[in-house]
Design an enzyme around this catalytic site. Sequence first.
Site, short mmCIF file in Angstrom:
data_model
loop_
_atom_site.label_atom_id
_atom_site.label_comp_id
_atom_site.label_asym_id
_atom_site.label_seq_id
_atom_site.Cartn_x
_atom_site.Cartn_y
_atom_site.Cartn_z
N SER A 249 0.43 -26.72 54.07
CA SER A 249 1.28 -27.33 53.03
C SER A 249 1.19 -26.49 51.76
O SER A 249 0.12 -25.95 51.45
CB SER A 249 0.80 -28.75 52.74
OG SER A 249 1.40 -29.24 51.56
N TYR B 43 -6.11 -34.71 51.29
CA TYR B 43 -5.06 -34.04 52.07
C TYR B 43 -5.02 -32.54 51.75
O TYR B 43 -5.00 -31.70 52.66
CB TYR B 43 -3.72 -34.71 51.75
CG TYR B 43 -2.51 -34.04 52.33
CD1 TYR B 43 -2.13 -34.24 53.65
CD2 TYR B 43 -1.71 -33.20 51.55
CE1 TYR B 43 -1.01 -33.63 54.18
CE2 TYR B 43 -0.58 -32.58 52.07
CZ TYR B 43 -0.23 -32.81 53.38
OH TYR B 43 0.88 -32.20 53.91
#
Length: 252
Positions: free
Chosen positions: A145, A158
Amino acid sequence: MTKEMNQHMTKSEQRVALVTGAAQGIGAAIAKELAADGMKVVVADINGDGAQTVASEIDGVAKTLDVSDPDQVSATIADIVSEFGRIDVLVNNAALVPLTAWEDISFEEWRRVMSVNLDGIYLVTHAVTKVMGEAGYGRIVNIASNTFVAGTPNCAHYVATKGASIGLVRGLAGELGKLGITINAVAPGIIASEGVLTGPHVAGFDFVVPMQAINRRGMPSDVAPAVAFLASEKAEWITGQTLVVDAGHTRN
Ligand SMILES: NC(=O)c1ccc[n+]([C@@H]2O[C@H](COP(=O)([O-])OP(=O)(O)OC[C@H]3O[C@@H](n4cnc5c(N)ncnc54)[C@H](O)[C@@H]3O)[C@@H](O)[C@H]2O)c1
């Protein structure tokens, strides 16, 4: 190998791809892209019904799989090997995508995110590299990401897992290269997946889209071709790398 060549191959010659978390969103788009490239795609997801729906659209195979469960992972990989005798491509896409301020992240939530987003990559990759190593060929793509590049707030657990998935790519490439396996990461920016559209991350489009070089919402189909390239034979000379696919949002 071209799509035409793949379509004329027998079952034993056709490339087999395993995409985790492929019942919806970016994973489903990747599964469709790899199928369009002529691969037999195993659509694996904790949501077995969703996996079945995607698999039926692409003449693929659905597997109900929680990537954080060691027994499920070993049974699923054994099933695929017994059915197809090979796994050529692995896309580690399954993840939890939370939005939680640091002070509200309980140790339980921290562990669950580590377990799916990081332990899941370990478990599936560790099992699949044995199969790929014996064949002397493999392509692995981790879906990371651009939050790791941007330092996006309110999801520190995350972001930590996404940084770790990039670290794994860098740390493992040398060992896997000797076996004919490449491993790379694709780091998308914010994408209009089902998960994002139905959760709190959807608010992010308002401030991220103006920062992008291309000012529209990213779609799962904007990410899938980059993954398909790294999963192809053509990407033989690329390993240990991270490709940011975010319309130029992060471009320092
Ligand atoms: N959408 C974005 O903005 C964005 C941006 C950057 C990176 N990513 C990454 O892309 C990937 C896909 O994201 P998305 O937005 O399509 O997500 P999504 O939430 O729409 O879909 C995730 C899928 O993973 C499955 N899943 C969840 N836990 C699982 C488990 N334990 N085992 C197996 N499957 C499981 C879900 O059932 C779901 O089908 C993730 O790795 C995410 O971190 C997404």
